[in-house]
Design a protein around this motif. Structure first.
Motif, mmCIF file in Angstrom:
data_model
loop_
_atom_site.group_PDB
_atom_site.id
_atom_site.type_symbol
_atom_site.label_atom_id
_atom_site.label_comp_id
_atom_site.label_asym_id
_atom_site.label_seq_id
_atom_site.Cartn_x
_atom_site.Cartn_y
_atom_site.Cartn_z
ATOM 1 N N LYS A 1 10.127 -4.754 -25.214
ATOM 2 C CA LYS A 1 11.052 -4.157 -24.270
ATOM 3 C C LYS A 1 11.643 -5.227 -23.352
ATOM 4 C CE LYS A 1 11.748 -0.374 -21.275
ATOM 5 N NZ LYS A 1 11.882 0.988 -21.337
ATOM 6 N N GLN A 2 10.964 -6.299 -23.151
ATOM 7 C CA GLN A 2 11.449 -7.320 -22.244
ATOM 8 C C GLN A 2 12.733 -7.976 -22.760
ATOM 9 O OE1 GLN A 2 8.700 -10.483 -21.515
ATOM 10 N NE2 GLN A 2 9.574 -10.918 -19.520
ATOM 11 N N TRP A 3 12.855 -8.185 -24.080
ATOM 12 C CA TRP A 3 14.060 -8.795 -24.624
ATOM 13 C C TRP A 3 15.276 -7.925 -24.346
ATOM 14 C CZ3 TRP A 3 17.074 -6.194 -28.018
ATOM 15 C CH2 TRP A 3 16.498 -5.104 -28.656
ATOM 16 N N TYR A 4 15.089 -6.602 -24.338
ATOM 17 C CA TYR A 4 16.207 -5.695 -24.106
ATOM 18 C C TYR A 4 16.719 -5.811 -22.679
ATOM 19 C CZ TYR A 4 18.989 -1.471 -23.957
ATOM 20 O OH TYR A 4 20.029 -0.588 -23.814
ATOM 21 N N GLN A 5 15.826 -6.045 -21.723
ATOM 22 C CA GLN A 5 16.230 -6.141 -20.330
ATOM 23 C C GLN A 5 17.055 -7.395 -20.067
ATOM 24 O OE1 GLN A 5 12.465 -5.891 -18.382
ATOM 25 N NE2 GLN A 5 12.347 -3.678 -18.574
ATOM 26 N N ARG A 6 16.867 -8.436 -20.872
ATOM 27 C CA ARG A 6 17.578 -9.689 -20.649
ATOM 28 C C ARG A 6 18.832 -9.817 -21.491
ATOM 29 N NH1 ARG A 6 12.300 -12.987 -21.079
ATOM 30 N NH2 ARG A 6 12.961 -12.922 -23.225
ATOM 31 N N ARG A 7 19.092 -8.893 -22.395
ATOM 32 C CA ARG A 7 20.228 -9.058 -23.290
ATOM 33 C C ARG A 7 21.553 -8.889 -22.544
ATOM 34 N NH1 ARG A 7 23.210 -5.239 -25.773
ATOM 35 N NH2 ARG A 7 22.747 -3.075 -25.410
ATOM 36 N N VAL A 8 22.581 -9.443 -23.106
ATOM 37 C CA VAL A 8 23.901 -9.416 -22.486
ATOM 38 C C VAL A 8 24.467 -8.002 -22.540
ATOM 39 C CG1 VAL A 8 26.238 -10.336 -22.682
ATOM 40 C CG2 VAL A 8 24.283 -11.791 -23.181
ATOM 41 N N ARG A 9 25.077 -7.589 -21.475
ATOM 42 C CA ARG A 9 25.714 -6.273 -21.419
ATOM 43 C C ARG A 9 27.173 -6.410 -21.814
ATOM 44 N NH1 ARG A 9 20.937 -4.833 -21.340
ATOM 45 N NH2 ARG A 9 19.909 -4.246 -19.436
ATOM 46 N N GLY A 10 27.734 -5.350 -22.392
ATOM 47 C CA GLY A 10 29.115 -5.387 -22.825
ATOM 48 C C GLY A 10 29.815 -4.078 -22.540
ATOM 49 N N PHE A 11 30.992 -3.930 -23.119
ATOM 50 C CA PHE A 11 31.829 -2.751 -22.911
ATOM 51 C C PHE A 11 31.090 -1.480 -23.322
ATOM 52 C CE2 PHE A 11 35.195 0.113 -24.571
ATOM 53 C CZ PHE A 11 35.779 0.399 -23.363
ATOM 54 N N MET A 12 31.090 -0.493 -22.465
ATOM 55 C CA MET A 12 30.481 0.826 -22.634
ATOM 56 C C MET A 12 28.957 0.831 -22.595
ATOM 57 S SD MET A 12 32.450 3.290 -22.598
ATOM 58 C CE MET A 12 33.691 4.324 -23.247
ATOM 59 N N ASP A 13 28.319 -0.311 -22.299
ATOM 60 C CA ASP A 13 26.867 -0.339 -22.158
ATOM 61 C C ASP A 13 26.464 0.378 -20.879
ATOM 62 O OD1 ASP A 13 26.111 -1.569 -24.468
ATOM 63 O OD2 ASP A 13 26.022 -3.574 -23.618
ATOM 64 N N VAL A 14 25.233 0.888 -20.867
ATOM 65 C CA VAL A 14 24.697 1.604 -19.718
ATOM 66 C C VAL A 14 23.713 0.699 -18.989
ATOM 67 C CG1 VAL A 14 23.325 3.580 -18.967
ATOM 68 C CG2 VAL A 14 24.981 3.848 -20.807
ATOM 69 N N VAL A 15 23.869 0.606 -17.668
ATOM 70 C CA VAL A 15 22.954 -0.155 -16.817
ATOM 71 C C VAL A 15 22.274 0.849 -15.899
ATOM 72 C CG1 VAL A 15 22.769 -1.952 -15.064
ATOM 73 C CG2 VAL A 15 24.461 -2.169 -16.884
ATOM 74 N N SER A 16 20.937 0.903 -15.950
ATOM 75 C CA SER A 16 20.175 1.848 -15.132
ATOM 76 C C SER A 16 19.291 1.087 -14.165
ATOM 77 C CB SER A 16 19.304 2.732 -16.014
ATOM 78 O OG SER A 16 20.102 3.515 -16.862
ATOM 79 N N ILE A 17 19.233 1.559 -12.934
ATOM 80 C CA ILE A 17 18.364 0.981 -11.914
ATOM 81 C C ILE A 17 17.283 2.024 -11.638
ATOM 82 C CG2 ILE A 17 18.224 0.054 -9.577
ATOM 83 C CD1 ILE A 17 21.225 -0.609 -9.850
ATOM 84 N N ASP A 18 16.056 1.722 -12.069
ATOM 85 C CA ASP A 18 14.970 2.696 -11.980
ATOM 86 C C ASP A 18 14.567 3.019 -10.547
ATOM 87 O OD1 ASP A 18 14.874 2.857 -14.730
ATOM 88 O OD2 ASP A 18 13.394 1.246 -14.913
ATOM 89 N N LYS A 19 14.546 2.027 -9.675
ATOM 90 C CA LYS A 19 14.087 2.241 -8.299
ATOM 91 C C LYS A 19 14.994 3.196 -7.530
ATOM 92 C CE LYS A 19 11.529 -2.010 -7.648
ATOM 93 N NZ LYS A 19 11.351 -3.215 -6.843
ATOM 94 N N THR A 20 16.286 3.130 -7.782
ATOM 95 C CA THR A 20 17.227 3.993 -7.061
ATOM 96 C C THR A 20 17.649 5.208 -7.874
ATOM 97 O OG1 THR A 20 19.127 2.728 -7.845
ATOM 98 C CG2 THR A 20 18.133 2.050 -5.753
ATOM 99 N N GLY A 21 17.375 5.211 -9.184
ATOM 100 C CA GLY A 21 17.770 6.330 -10.036
ATOM 101 C C GLY A 21 19.255 6.358 -10.333
#
Length: 124
Positions: A1-21
């Motif tokens: 799962k750690q590799w997924y958190q560091r991967r490059v984000r692109g068009f239409m990707d979803v970014v979620s912040i767990d602490k703030t929801g």
């Protein structure tokens, strides 16, 4: 799962912040820069992908490749190149699709008018 958190984000990707929801979708602004657009939790479960190729793999399995490099096996047989597919992020399966035909909304992703939304009128 750690590799997924560091991967490059692109068009239409979803970014979620767990602490703030909070959940955001990566889009383009009118100058071609990435823009974080706030979305609801239900919208964070899927991603819209443009179909770049449709081919037949080994044993006659139909496979589509999307703009972000995803390969989806066994899609609906009506999905063709340039259609838009609603991909469920958890299962990596095509949940629904939108045909590439006049009358639908279009989001420009390249060129001088990148980031603009309009109605698709005709194809040549």
């Amino acid at each position: 799962k750690q590799w997924y958190q560091r991967r490059v984000r692109g068009f239409m990707d979803v970014v979620s912040i767990d602490k703030t929801g909070e959940h955001f979708r990566m889009l383009f602004d009118v100058k071609g820069r990435f823009l974080l657009h706030r979305i609801k939790k239900e919208e964070a479960a899927y991603k819209l992908c443009n179909v770049k190729s449709v081919r037949t793999a080994a044993k006659g399995v139909t496979v589509i490749t999307t703009h972000d490099g995803r390969t989806i096996r066994y899609p609906d047989t009506l999905i063709k190149m340039h259609d838009t597919v609603k991909v469920d992020i958890a299962t990596n399966k095509a949940a629904d699709y939108i045909k590439f035909e006049p009358g639908n909304l279009a989001y420009i992703t390249g060129g001088e008018i990148c980031g603009r939304i309009g109605i698709f009128t005709d194809k040549e």
